[in-house]
Design a protein around this motif. Structure first.
Motif, PDB file in Angstrom:
ATOM      1  N   GLN A 209       0.824  -1.208   0.000  1.00  7.74           N
ATOM      2  CA  GLN A 209       0.000   0.000   0.000  1.00  7.74           C
ATOM      3  C   GLN A 209       0.859   1.259   0.000  1.00  7.74           C
ATOM      4  OE1 GLN A 209      -2.388  -0.854   3.480  1.00  7.74           O
ATOM      5  NE2 GLN A 209      -4.061  -1.714   2.264  1.00  7.74           N
ATOM      6  N   ASP A 210       1.955   1.241   0.749  1.00 10.05           N
ATOM      7  CA  ASP A 210       2.861   2.391   0.772  1.00 10.05           C
ATOM      8  C   ASP A 210       3.456   2.643  -0.616  1.00 10.05           C
ATOM      9  OD1 ASP A 210       2.409   2.833   3.427  1.00 10.05           O
ATOM     10  OD2 ASP A 210       4.226   1.819   4.122  1.00 10.05           O
ATOM     11  N   LEU A 211       3.806   1.577  -1.320  1.00 11.91           N
ATOM     12  CA  LEU A 211       4.347   1.726  -2.671  1.00 11.91           C
ATOM     13  C   LEU A 211       3.273   2.254  -3.631  1.00 11.91           C
ATOM     14  CD1 LEU A 211       6.484  -1.543  -2.856  1.00 11.91           C
ATOM     15  CD2 LEU A 211       7.350   0.804  -2.829  1.00 11.91           C
ATOM     16  N   GLN A 212       2.040   1.831  -3.427  1.00 12.35           N
ATOM     17  CA  GLN A 212       0.949   2.331  -4.270  1.00 12.35           C
ATOM     18  C   GLN A 212       0.733   3.832  -4.071  1.00 12.35           C
ATOM     19  OE1 GLN A 212      -0.998   0.576  -6.686  1.00 12.35           O
ATOM     20  NE2 GLN A 212       0.781  -0.737  -6.373  1.00 12.35           N
ATOM     21  N   ASP A 213       1.037   4.322  -2.874  1.00 15.04           N
ATOM     22  CA  ASP A 213       0.893   5.751  -2.595  1.00 15.04           C
ATOM     23  C   ASP A 213       1.889   6.589  -3.390  1.00 15.04           C
ATOM     24  OD1 ASP A 213      -1.162   5.264  -0.838  1.00 15.04           O
ATOM     25  OD2 ASP A 213       0.113   5.267   0.948  1.00 15.04           O
ATOM     26  N   LEU A 214       2.906   5.947  -3.955  1.00 13.11           N
ATOM     27  CA  LEU A 214       3.913   6.669  -4.744  1.00 13.11           C
ATOM     28  C   LEU A 214       3.500   6.823  -6.208  1.00 13.11           C
ATOM     29  CD1 LEU A 214       7.167   4.942  -3.404  1.00 13.11           C
ATOM     30  CD2 LEU A 214       6.287   7.194  -2.772  1.00 13.11           C
ATOM     31  N   ASN A 215       2.367   6.271  -6.572  1.00 14.36           N
ATOM     32  CA  ASN A 215       1.960   6.282  -7.987  1.00 14.36           C
ATOM     33  C   ASN A 215       1.940   7.679  -8.593  1.00 14.36           C
ATOM     34  OD1 ASN A 215       1.755   3.549  -8.073  1.00 14.36           O
ATOM     35  ND2 ASN A 215      -0.479   3.455  -8.133  1.00 14.36           N
ATOM     36  N   SER A 216       1.583   8.655  -7.801  1.00 17.06           N
ATOM     37  CA  SER A 216       1.425  10.007  -8.332  1.00 17.06           C
ATOM     38  C   SER A 216       2.766  10.635  -8.738  1.00 17.06           C
ATOM     39  CB  SER A 216       0.729  10.906  -7.299  1.00 17.06           C
ATOM     40  OG  SER A 216       1.496  10.973  -6.100  1.00 17.06           O
ATOM     41  N   VAL A 217       3.891  10.100  -8.222  1.00 14.63           N
ATOM     42  CA  VAL A 217       5.194  10.683  -8.545  1.00 14.63           C
ATOM     43  C   VAL A 217       6.028   9.764  -9.443  1.00 14.63           C
ATOM     44  CG1 VAL A 217       5.272  12.064  -6.428  1.00 14.63           C
ATOM     45  CG2 VAL A 217       6.236   9.753  -6.427  1.00 14.63           C
ATOM     46  N   LEU A 218       5.441   8.655  -9.866  1.00 18.04           N
ATOM     47  CA  LEU A 218       6.159   7.716 -10.718  1.00 18.04           C
ATOM     48  C   LEU A 218       5.781   7.899 -12.179  1.00 18.04           C
ATOM     49  CD1 LEU A 218       5.815   4.398  -8.652  1.00 18.04           C
ATOM     50  CD2 LEU A 218       7.887   5.751  -8.959  1.00 18.04           C
ATOM     51  N   PRO A 219       6.699   7.698 -13.097  1.00 22.18           N
ATOM     52  CA  PRO A 219       6.348   7.720 -14.514  1.00 22.18           C
ATOM     53  C   PRO A 219       5.322   6.625 -14.816  1.00 22.18           C
ATOM     54  CG  PRO A 219       8.732   7.763 -14.225  1.00 22.18           C
ATOM     55  CD  PRO A 219       8.148   7.476 -12.889  1.00 22.18           C
ATOM     56  N   PRO A 220       4.366   6.873 -15.671  1.00 26.03           N
ATOM     57  CA  PRO A 220       3.341   5.859 -15.985  1.00 26.03           C
ATOM     58  C   PRO A 220       3.928   4.519 -16.417  1.00 26.03           C
ATOM     59  CG  PRO A 220       2.726   7.978 -16.902  1.00 26.03           C
ATOM     60  CD  PRO A 220       4.114   8.143 -16.367  1.00 26.03           C
ATOM     61  N   SER A 221       5.065   4.535 -17.083  1.00 26.43           N
ATOM     62  CA  SER A 221       5.658   3.289 -17.570  1.00 26.43           C
ATOM     63  C   SER A 221       6.167   2.397 -16.445  1.00 26.43           C
ATOM     64  CB  SER A 221       6.812   3.595 -18.531  1.00 26.43           C
ATOM     65  OG  SER A 221       7.813   4.363 -17.871  1.00 26.43           O
ATOM     66  N   CYS A 222       6.279   2.945 -15.225  1.00 27.61           N
ATOM     67  CA  CYS A 222       6.810   2.178 -14.096  1.00 27.61           C
ATOM     68  C   CYS A 222       5.711   1.585 -13.215  1.00 27.61           C
ATOM     69  CB  CYS A 222       7.702   3.057 -13.225  1.00 27.61           C
ATOM     70  SG  CYS A 222       9.150   3.714 -14.084  1.00 27.61           S
ATOM     71  N   LEU A 223       4.481   2.001 -13.424  1.00 27.31           N
ATOM     72  CA  LEU A 223       3.405   1.622 -12.498  1.00 27.31           C
ATOM     73  C   LEU A 223       3.143   0.129 -12.487  1.00 27.31           C
ATOM     74  CD1 LEU A 223       0.842   4.529 -13.082  1.00 27.31           C
ATOM     75  CD2 LEU A 223       2.669   4.340 -11.373  1.00 27.31           C
ATOM     76  N   SER A 224       3.257  -0.522 -13.624  1.00 20.90           N
ATOM     77  CA  SER A 224       2.916  -1.942 -13.694  1.00 20.90           C
ATOM     78  C   SER A 224       3.830  -2.784 -12.804  1.00 20.90           C
ATOM     79  CB  SER A 224       2.989  -2.441 -15.140  1.00 20.90           C
ATOM     80  OG  SER A 224       4.298  -2.282 -15.656  1.00 20.90           O
ATOM     81  N   PHE A 225       5.098  -2.370 -12.643  1.00 18.34           N
ATOM     82  CA  PHE A 225       6.007  -3.130 -11.779  1.00 18.34           C
ATOM     83  C   PHE A 225       5.466  -3.184 -10.357  1.00 18.34           C
ATOM     84  CE2 PHE A 225       9.370  -3.104  -8.583  1.00 18.34           C
ATOM     85  CZ  PHE A 225      10.055  -4.270  -8.896  1.00 18.34           C
ATOM     86  N   TYR A 226       5.009  -2.046  -9.844  1.00 21.97           N
ATOM     87  CA  TYR A 226       4.509  -1.985  -8.472  1.00 21.97           C
ATOM     88  C   TYR A 226       3.115  -2.582  -8.345  1.00 21.97           C
ATOM     89  CZ  TYR A 226       8.598   0.905  -7.857  1.00 21.97           C
ATOM     90  OH  TYR A 226       9.891   1.344  -7.840  1.00 21.97           O
ATOM     91  N   ASP A 227       2.305  -2.460  -9.376  1.00 16.87           N
ATOM     92  CA  ASP A 227       0.981  -3.064  -9.347  1.00 16.87           C
ATOM     93  C   ASP A 227       1.063  -4.585  -9.310  1.00 16.87           C
ATOM     94  OD1 ASP A 227      -0.184  -0.567  -9.450  1.00 16.87           O
ATOM     95  OD2 ASP A 227      -0.526  -0.614 -11.621  1.00 16.87           O
ATOM     96  N   ASP A 228       2.083  -5.127  -9.955  1.00 18.45           N
ATOM     97  CA  ASP A 228       2.193  -6.588 -10.075  1.00 18.45           C
ATOM     98  C   ASP A 228       2.965  -7.240  -8.949  1.00 18.45           C
ATOM     99  OD1 ASP A 228       0.793  -6.375 -12.438  1.00 18.45           O
ATOM    100  OD2 ASP A 228       2.586  -6.428 -13.714  1.00 18.45           O
ATOM    101  N   LEU A 229       3.438  -6.469  -7.971  1.00 20.64           N
ATOM    102  CA  LEU A 229       4.196  -7.066  -6.869  1.00 20.64           C
ATOM    103  C   LEU A 229       3.310  -8.029  -6.068  1.00 20.64           C
ATOM    104  CD1 LEU A 229       6.211  -4.018  -5.458  1.00 20.64           C
ATOM    105  CD2 LEU A 229       7.165  -6.084  -6.514  1.00 20.64           C
ATOM    106  N   PRO A 230       3.764  -9.243  -5.827  1.00 24.72           N
ATOM    107  CA  PRO A 230       2.961 -10.153  -4.971  1.00 24.72           C
ATOM    108  C   PRO A 230       2.949  -9.620  -3.550  1.00 24.72           C
ATOM    109  CG  PRO A 230       5.141 -11.085  -5.406  1.00 24.72           C
ATOM    110  CD  PRO A 230       5.029  -9.844  -6.262  1.00 24.72           C
ATOM    111  N   HIS A 231       1.810  -9.744  -2.883  1.00 27.93           N
ATOM    112  CA  HIS A 231       1.697  -9.219  -1.528  1.00 27.93           C
ATOM    113  C   HIS A 231       0.686 -10.036  -0.740  1.00 27.93           C
ATOM    114  CE1 HIS A 231      -1.375  -7.198  -3.980  1.00 27.93           C
ATOM    115  NE2 HIS A 231      -2.089  -7.114  -2.873  1.00 27.93           N
ATOM    116  N   SER A 232       0.853 -10.012   0.555  1.00 29.06           N
ATOM    117  CA  SER A 232      -0.089 -10.712   1.427  1.00 29.06           C
ATOM    118  C   SER A 232      -1.336  -9.867   1.646  1.00 29.06           C
ATOM    119  CB  SER A 232       0.581 -11.043   2.772  1.00 29.06           C
ATOM    120  OG  SER A 232       0.973  -9.835   3.430  1.00 29.06           O
ATOM    121  N   ASN A 233      -2.343 -10.459   2.197  1.00 28.41           N
ATOM    122  CA  ASN A 233      -3.602  -9.750   2.432  1.00 28.41           C
ATOM    123  C   ASN A 233      -3.714  -9.252   3.863  1.00 28.41           C
ATOM    124  OD1 ASN A 233      -4.612 -10.167  -0.204  1.00 28.41           O
ATOM    125  ND2 ASN A 233      -5.152 -12.282   0.341  1.00 28.41           N
TER     126      ASN A 233
END
Length: 234
Positions: A209-233
């Motif tokens: 969730q903390d990494l998702q909060d960085l979306n606004s300052v990341l280039p659009p081409s980088c978002l998929s890397f963070y969206d696809d990170l495996p994570h626990s619930n």
């Protein structure tokens, strides 16, 4: 050679360091089979443990060569490879980093003379589990109270006959480790061992969730890397 990975592909355990060291050693040995001498600092988790020693012993057996591992003395632990870290840090100054893979790209251009550094970005499939089916269960050069312990070792020699010899002082003669090894005919080759990970490693939900909060300052081409990170619930 610089090995890079992110925490969704590996943790920091002995088999990880062993996998990198064996991979690079195999590359060197593919050019010419010669005895190998390694210089290591005294970190037990990385360089002075049964997992790494068994990995190097397997390599010595497979390539039919002697591999020697020497440990630097306290107060004399500076190595040439320490300059690699400094060169990469200097090259990173003023750079914007959005993806872990960018560190690998920068390491390749951190030095030009006498040649650029090599670098690899690793995923979970790269790592071998060297902690199972050990030839030597322990590399302690003693058995009873008062005998030398692992941190006393100054040199290990891995022989193609499947034995490990040691010194606790560079002026001493080599001695065989006082432990019975598994017979060579029962030893699996390195490529017959299991992989360390079956899949990518989930990060915590909070970190995701903390990494998702960085979306606004990341280039659009980088978002998929963070969206696809495996994570626990949780």
């Amino acid at each position: 050679m610089c090995y890079w990975f992110d925490e969704s592909n590996s943790t920091l355990e002995a088999s990880v360091f062993a996998s990198c060291l064996v991979d690079h050693s195999e590359k060197v040995l593919s050019q010419k089979l010669l005895p190998v001498i390694l210089y290591s600092d005294g970190c037990c988790a990385q360089n002075r443990n049964a997992t790494l020693s068994n990995a190097l012993l397997r390599l010595a057996i497979e390539k039919n060569i002697v591999i020697t591992q020497k440990y630097l003395e306290k107060g004399h632990t500076h190595m040439e490879c320490d300059s690699v870290h400094s060169a990469i840090e200097c090259k990173l100054k003023g750079k914007e980093i959005f993806l872990p893979q960018q560190y690998m790209a920068i390491s390749k251009i951190a030095r030009s003379d006498p040649m650029p550094y090599e670098a690899r970005y690793l995923d979970y499939n790269f790592f071998t589990d060297f902690s199972k089916e050990l030839i030597y269960k322990s590399i302690r050069p003693g058995k009873k109270t008062g005998d030398p312990v692992v941190t006393d070792i100054r040199m290990l020699e891995y022989r193609p006959n499947g034995t490990i010899w040691y010194k606790v002082d560079f002026d001493n003669e080599l001695q065989p480790l006082p432990h019975r090894p598994t017979p060579i005919n029962n030893i699996k080759q390195i490529n017959g061992l299991q992989k360390l990970y079956a899949a990518r490693i989930p990060i915590t939900k909070r970190k995701y969730q903390d990494l998702q909060d960085l979306n606004s300052v990341l280039p659009p081409s980088c978002l998929s890397f963070y969206d696809d990170l495996p994570h626990s619930n949780r």
